[in-house]
Design a protein around this motif. Structure first.
Motif, short mmCIF file in Angstrom:
data_model
loop_
_atom_site.label_atom_id
_atom_site.label_comp_id
_atom_site.label_asym_id
_atom_site.label_seq_id
_atom_site.Cartn_x
_atom_site.Cartn_y
_atom_site.Cartn_z
N GLU A 295 -1.69 -6.37 4.97
CA GLU A 295 -1.27 -7.78 5.09
C GLU A 295 -0.68 -8.02 6.46
N GLU A 296 -0.90 -9.21 7.00
CA GLU A 296 -0.35 -9.57 8.30
C GLU A 296 -0.17 -11.08 8.39
N THR A 297 1.06 -11.51 8.65
CA THR A 297 1.36 -12.93 8.81
C THR A 297 1.84 -13.18 10.23
N GLU A 298 1.09 -13.96 10.97
CA GLU A 298 1.40 -14.19 12.38
C GLU A 298 2.66 -15.03 12.54
N GLY A 299 3.33 -14.83 13.68
CA GLY A 299 4.51 -15.61 14.01
C GLY A 299 4.14 -17.03 14.41
N ASP A 300 5.13 -17.91 14.49
CA ASP A 300 4.88 -19.31 14.84
C ASP A 300 4.37 -19.46 16.27
N VAL A 301 4.95 -18.68 17.19
CA VAL A 301 4.56 -18.75 18.60
C VAL A 301 3.92 -17.45 19.06
N ALA A 302 4.52 -16.34 18.68
CA ALA A 302 4.02 -15.02 19.07
C ALA A 302 4.46 -14.01 18.02
N GLY A 303 3.87 -12.82 18.08
CA GLY A 303 4.31 -11.75 17.22
C GLY A 303 3.94 -11.93 15.76
N LEU A 304 4.75 -11.32 14.89
CA LEU A 304 4.46 -11.30 13.46
C LEU A 304 5.69 -11.67 12.64
N LYS A 305 5.47 -12.43 11.59
CA LYS A 305 6.55 -12.66 10.63
C LYS A 305 6.67 -11.46 9.71
N SER A 306 5.51 -10.90 9.32
CA SER A 306 5.51 -9.72 8.47
C SER A 306 4.16 -9.03 8.57
N ALA A 307 4.16 -7.77 8.18
CA ALA A 307 2.91 -7.01 8.14
C ALA A 307 3.11 -5.80 7.24
N THR A 308 2.03 -5.38 6.59
CA THR A 308 2.06 -4.18 5.75
C THR A 308 0.85 -3.34 6.10
N ILE A 309 1.08 -2.05 6.32
CA ILE A 309 -0.01 -1.13 6.57
C ILE A 309 0.12 0.06 5.62
N LYS A 310 -1.00 0.71 5.39
CA LYS A 310 -1.00 1.95 4.60
C LYS A 310 -1.32 3.09 5.55
N ILE A 311 -0.45 4.10 5.58
CA ILE A 311 -0.64 5.26 6.44
C ILE A 311 -0.99 6.44 5.55
N SER A 312 -2.20 6.96 5.74
CA SER A 312 -2.71 8.02 4.86
C SER A 312 -2.79 9.35 5.58
N GLY A 313 -2.28 10.38 4.93
CA GLY A 313 -2.31 11.73 5.47
C GLY A 313 -1.20 12.55 4.85
N ARG A 314 -1.33 13.88 4.92
CA ARG A 314 -0.34 14.76 4.30
C ARG A 314 1.07 14.50 4.85
N ASN A 315 2.00 14.32 3.94
CA ASN A 315 3.42 14.14 4.25
C ASN A 315 3.73 12.85 5.00
N ALA A 316 2.83 11.87 4.95
CA ALA A 316 3.10 10.61 5.66
C ALA A 316 4.40 9.99 5.17
N TYR A 317 4.59 9.93 3.84
CA TYR A 317 5.83 9.34 3.31
C TYR A 317 7.04 10.22 3.64
N GLY A 318 6.88 11.52 3.52
CA GLY A 318 8.00 12.43 3.80
C GLY A 318 8.55 12.27 5.21
N TRP A 319 7.66 12.12 6.17
CA TRP A 319 8.10 11.96 7.56
C TRP A 319 8.70 10.59 7.83
N LEU A 320 8.13 9.57 7.21
CA LEU A 320 8.51 8.20 7.56
C LEU A 320 9.63 7.61 6.71
N LYS A 321 9.96 8.22 5.59
CA LYS A 321 10.87 7.59 4.63
C LYS A 321 12.23 7.24 5.23
N SER A 322 12.68 7.99 6.24
CA SER A 322 13.99 7.71 6.83
C SER A 322 13.96 6.52 7.79
N GLU A 323 12.77 5.94 8.01
CA GLU A 323 12.65 4.80 8.93
C GLU A 323 13.01 3.47 8.28
#
Length: 316
Positions: free
Chosen positions: A111-139
């Motif tokens: 999902e990706e919702t563009e900003g009013d002038v620039a950038g993004l209001k929101s976005a969702t990506i899926k990152i696939s690979g071993r330990n992807a969640y384990g490495w990123l969960k602290s973010e």
């Protein structure tokens, strides 16, 4: 299952590193005997790389959580700061996709919702690979940016906020294992108006799952065996539903923790002016190489967060 797979993977990784080290030691002995400085220089470079891989593997071995090995959903939401914040959200998304690319993870835009002038209001990506969640969960948390605004004609310094949420990708099927020692099984005679659907023998089954207090019962089958089988299936369904509700509640709690995207809630600050510094406010790890960080080089922070979490668990 994820823990077992991670353990097998880490053991295989260790064996590969050990084999590489043994081969390099043998090669070094030959190169030293022949006084081949070029080969020795190359071996030193390979040993340095091997040391980095060993350090990474040491941290990765700590990823033993139930869903650490899973793929991850990463959400970015702009916060306080209007167009500035929306541009910052897009910069963060770029940072994480570059990190994923560098680690050979697959990135899928959900999902990706563009900003009013620039950038993004929101976005969702899926990152696939071993330990992807384990490495990123602290973010997960609020990220703060301080810079001279490219959208301000007076070139004033602005502070912007954006939140990051990390969630594990869960398989559609949740395996439910029931310890029969945790259950009390009672047989009883069916009661009620009766009729063709109710068997009036002592074949009705009631199962009480003691840890949760869930009670299921079945009395409409022709035999005690059939009623027992149906009751166990109902109990599994109830426990499955309970597990789903727990996970939904945990996800909701995490989303609520990100609801106030602004001052006082940030986990990391990215300062581009008047000086350059990226500092994690939980581990106090910092670097002045802001460009590399925004280009996806965030392993310094991920490793520190993981090591810090393990250290805290050891003290507990």
């Amino acid at each position: 299952m994820a823990e077992k797979n991670n353990l097998e993977f880490n053991l295989s990784n260790f064996k590969q590193l050990n084999t590489s080290l043994t081969d390099l030691i043998d090669l070094a002995e030959l190169a030293e005997a022949e006084n081949d400085e070029d080969v020795i220089t190359d071996i030193i470079a390979q040993l340095t790389q091997l040391l980095q891989e060993a350090k990474h593997g040491e941290l990765e071995a700590l990823l033993s959580g139930e869903v650490d090995a899973n793929d991850a959903y990463l959400e970015v939401h702009s916060g306080s700061g209007g167009t500035e914040a929306q541009d910052w959200a897009e910069m963060l998304l770029r940072m994480y996709t570059r990190w994923a690319d560098a680690h050979k993870y697959k990135v899928e835009y959900i999902e990706e919702t563009e900003g009013d002038v620039a950038g993004l209001k929101s976005a969702t990506i899926k990152i696939s690979g071993r330990n992807a969640y384990g490495w990123l969960k602290s973010e997960s948390g609020v990220h703060r940016l301080v810079r001279i605004s490219p959208f301000d004609s007076n070139a004033r310094r602005h502070t912007s906020f954006a939140s990051v949420g990390i969630y594990p990708v869960i398989d559609d099927e949740i395996e439910i294992t029931i310890n029969e020692a945790d259950c009390r099984v009672d047989t009883y005679r069916a009661s009620g108006a009766g009729g063709q659907h109710i068997n009036k023998t002592d074949s009705a089954i009631r199962i009480t799952h003691i840890p949760t207090g869930i009670v299921v019962q079945c009395q409409n089958q022709r035999s005690q065996f059939q009623n027992r089988d149906a009751a166990w299936k109902m109990l599994k369904a109830r426990l499955y539903e309970l597990e789903l509700k727990k996970r939904e509640a945990a996800a909701e709690e995490q989303r609520d923790s990100l609801s106030d995207i602004g001052w006082g809630h940030q986990i990391r600050s990215y300062v581009l002016q008047p000086y350059k510094m990226v500092k994690d406010l939980r581990t106090n790890v910092e670097t002045s190489d802001c460009k590399s960080v925004l280009d996806g080089d965030i392993d310094l922070f991920l490793s520190a967060s993981l090591a810090d979490k393990v250290g805290n668990q050891a003290h507990d």
